[in-house]
Design an enzyme around this catalytic site. Structure first.
Site, PDB file in Angstrom:
ATOM      1  N   LYS A  56      37.710 -25.778 -12.526  1.00  0.00           N
ATOM      2  CA  LYS A  56      39.069 -24.358 -12.967  1.00  0.00           C
ATOM      3  C   LYS A  56      40.111 -26.028 -13.539  1.00  0.00           C
ATOM      4  O   LYS A  56      40.616 -24.695 -15.020  1.00  0.00           O
ATOM      5  CB  LYS A  56      39.958 -24.022 -11.982  1.00  0.00           C
ATOM      6  CG  LYS A  56      39.178 -22.649 -12.099  1.00  0.00           C
ATOM      7  CD  LYS A  56      37.696 -22.587 -11.918  1.00  0.00           C
ATOM      8  CE  LYS A  56      36.599 -22.542 -11.560  1.00  0.00           C
ATOM      9  NZ  LYS A  56      35.222 -22.677 -11.207  1.00  0.00           N
ATOM     10  N   SER A 146      27.895 -26.307   1.393  1.00  0.00           N
ATOM     11  CA  SER A 146      26.308 -26.776   1.174  1.00  0.00           C
ATOM     12  C   SER A 146      26.502 -27.898  -0.117  1.00  0.00           C
ATOM     13  O   SER A 146      27.485 -28.274  -0.179  1.00  0.00           O
ATOM     14  CB  SER A 146      26.597 -25.662   0.196  1.00  0.00           C
ATOM     15  OG  SER A 146      27.524 -25.072  -0.817  1.00  0.00           O
ATOM     16  N   GLU A 204      17.282 -21.786 -19.523  1.00  0.00           N
ATOM     17  CA  GLU A 204      17.271 -21.064 -18.053  1.00  0.00           C
ATOM     18  C   GLU A 204      16.016 -21.046 -17.497  1.00  0.00           C
ATOM     19  O   GLU A 204      14.979 -20.753 -18.815  1.00  0.00           O
ATOM     20  CB  GLU A 204      18.638 -20.319 -17.975  1.00  0.00           C
ATOM     21  CG  GLU A 204      18.134 -19.111 -17.354  1.00  0.00           C
ATOM     22  CD  GLU A 204      18.856 -18.817 -15.893  1.00  0.00           C
ATOM     23  OE1 GLU A 204      19.128 -19.991 -15.495  1.00  0.00           O
ATOM     24  OE2 GLU A 204      17.129 -18.651 -15.021  1.00  0.00           O
ATOM     25  N   HIS A 446      53.082  -0.853 -19.922  1.00  0.00           N
ATOM     26  CA  HIS A 446      52.142   0.116 -21.463  1.00  0.00           C
ATOM     27  C   HIS A 446      53.776  -1.831 -22.281  1.00  0.00           C
ATOM     28  O   HIS A 446      54.345  -2.603 -21.797  1.00  0.00           O
ATOM     29  CB  HIS A 446      52.505   0.542 -22.005  1.00  0.00           C
ATOM     30  CG  HIS A 446      52.270  -0.068 -23.492  1.00  0.00           C
ATOM     31  ND1 HIS A 446      50.220   0.163 -24.073  1.00  0.00           N
ATOM     32  CD2 HIS A 446      52.424   0.361 -24.828  1.00  0.00           C
ATOM     33  CE1 HIS A 446      50.882   0.051 -25.513  1.00  0.00           C
ATOM     34  NE2 HIS A 446      51.898   0.100 -25.818  1.00  0.00           N
TER      35      HIS A 446
END
Ligand code: FAD
Ligand code: NAD
Length: 467
Positions: A56, A146, A204, A446
């Site tokens: 990130k 993992s 892919e 808003h």
């Protein structure tokens, strides 16, 4: 520096990723004496060291570079001579990682959690050994996470053929990059290097990207990423890769077989999934059961087939997501302290942090059709939202799926800016069993992107205001 004060604990947790470290903190909060064994040099596991956080940091930084180059002009901001300082960008990433991992060290000290540094092996229920030293515990929690999956004939060397870990630390922008796998890592890391100037091709196997995602979103996302300059080869498999001084030669084939095709790249990123990691724990010797995918089998209390040995996070079934591991860590700690806990696996949001983002929770339309549930769809486009226009964020939509009879929200799918933040209002409503009308009756400030959610909820009843 890690230090331990004793050899006997209420709970020993193996692995200090989001599952393990969160479980340790919650156990300590509940008065349990807890130690966490971590073999890495820092705490935080995959997520903080080589996963969520560094990716990130680079996504954020590369997006700023992209905006300075191509997007600020539309706001009347002229930036001349934009250049990339890749070392500076990597420094930003390293600073973010270090601040986060040191933060966990601080939290361990604050909560009096012993960090035992080393590799743990479970001798038997109640006994863990770490590099030759034995420790006792009433309960043992496996949170070992993992690791990257590799492909036959394609050897990851973290130099020319890299995993996500290598892709987070390239020393220069490759001229060309082939990404094998159009899943989350492929799209996020592909986007980073494409923004920084690499010609990226994503190969892919399936006929679509993000195969678990709502089909409409997957299709629109593909169009957007192509417009951003990323190339795609769908329904294609990589058969082999050969590293040469000049780059990597790849041999591709259609997913259904047929004539081989060649492709060359300076760097290849293998992003075809992750597998549970239990190496070195000695689980086969003590009778812990695994499923066909190598995940530890647990019951609803996270207990394995051996009494007193529990498992959470990526190493068990369910989505491989940090927040899923964290939830399981909290619930298990509460159960070990004699309380009860509950997790709804249908309500785990997932987010792809590309630009625009993709976020989803609950059921997809495909799943509802398969389950023969009758549902209504409310959709609202970003281009009809005032704030999105002010932000020049016109791509995407919010889609809410609600039960045709009861109006209960069954799922939500968002493609667009800030999707990862917007999904949480819907998550909260779904947790409380709320309806689309519930969302539409909440007063939304808003001008905000959050109004997109309200309008999509109104659209479920065919009465959006602004389209
Ligand atoms: P891990 O974080 O993998 O931690 C396991 C720890 O156990 C490791 O530190 C390991 O060193 C340690 N360990 C293993 N064996 C032993 C042993 N025998 N003794 C001692 N220690 C041991 N998820 C998200 O939700 N959002 C994201 O944005 C996101 N981005 C990602 C980006 C990338 C590039 C990758 C690779 C993953 C990303 N993920 C993301 C997934 C997320 O990182 C994992 O779901 C999460 O880290 C799983 O947490 P865990 O605690 O189960 O295991
Ligand atoms: P993934 O399962 O998301 O995607 C892997 C892709 O590779 C799939 O689309 C699959 O069809 C494709 N594939 C498999 N074999 C192939 C082959 N031989 N040739 C071409 N394509 C092939 O896995 P990932 O992207 O590696 O991510 C691993 C895990 O990390 C995921 O479970 C994800 O949840 C987690 N993660 C999450 C985030 C996030 O939440 N933003 C970010 C990164 C990683």
């Amino acid at each position: 520096m890690p230090k331990q004060s004793s050899s006997s604990y209420d709970v020993i947790i193996i692995g200090a990723g989001p599952g393990g470290y969160v479980c340790a903190i919650r156990c300590a909060q509940l008065g349990l004496k807890v130690a966490c064994v971590e073999k890495g040099k820092s705490l935080g596991g995959t997520c903080l060291n080589v996963g969520c956080i560094p990716s990130k940091a680079l996504l954020q930084a590369s997006q700023k570079y992209e905006e300075a180059q191509h997007s600020l002009g539309a706001f009347g901001v002229t930036v001349e001579k934009v250049s990339l300082d890749l070392k500076g960008m990597m420094k930003h990433k390293e600073n973010v990682v270090s601040a986060n991992t040191k933060g966990i060290e601080f939290l361990f000290k604050k909560n009096k959690i012993d960090w035992i540094q080393g590799t743990a092996t479970i001798e038997k229920a109640g006994q863990v050994s770490v590099d030759g030293q034995s420790y006792q515990a009433n309960s043992i929690v496996i949170a070992t996470g993992s690791d990257v999956v590799s492909l036959p004939n394609i050897k990851i060397d973290e130099n020319q053929i890299v995993s996500s870990t290598g892709a987070l630390s390239l020393s220069k922008v490759p001229k060309t990059m082939v990404v094998i796998g159009g899943g989350v890592i492929g799209l996020e890391m592909g986007a980073v290097w494409s923004r920084l100037g690499s010609e990226v091709t994503i190969v892919e196997y399936m006929d679509k990207i993000l195969s678990e995602t709502d089909e409409e979103i997957s299709k629109d996302m593909l169009k957007i990423l192509k417009k951003q300059g990323i190339n795609f080869k769908l329904s294609t498999k990589v058969m082999s890769a050969k590293t040469l001084k000049t780059g990597v030669d790849l041999s591709l084939e259609s997913a259904t077989g047929g004539k081989a095709e060649k492709l060359k790249a300076e760097i290849v990123l293998v992003a075809v999934g992750r597998a549970p990691y239990t190496n070195g724990l000695g689980l086969d010797k003590i009778g812990v059961n695994f499923d066909v995918r190598g995940r530890i089998v647990t019951d609803e209390t996270f207990e394995s087939s051996v009494e007193g040995i529990f498992a959470i996070g990526d190493v068990i079934a369910g989505p491989m997501l940090a927040h899923k591991a964290e939830e399981e860590g909290v619930i298990l700690a509460e159960m070990l302290a004699g309380q009860t806990g509950h997790i709804d696996y249908n309500l785990i949001p997932s987010v792809v942090y590309t630009h625009p983002e993709v976020a989803q929770i609950g059921k997809t339309e495909q799943a509802l059709k398969e389950e023969k549930v009758s549902y209504k769809v409310g959709k609202f486009p970003y281009m009809a939202n005032g704030r999105a226009r002010a932000m020049n964020e016109l791509d995407g939509f919010v889609k809410i799926l609600a039960d045709a009879t009861t109006d209960k929200v069954l799922g939500a799918h968002i493609l667009g800016a800030e999707a990862g933040n917007l999904i949480h209002e819907i998550a909260a409503v779904m947790e409380f069993g709320g309806s689309a009308e519930d969302i539409s009756r909440i007063c939304h400030a808003h001008p905000t992107l959050a109004e997109l959610v309200k309008e999509a909820a109104l659209a479920v009843d065919n009465r959006p205001i602004h389209t």
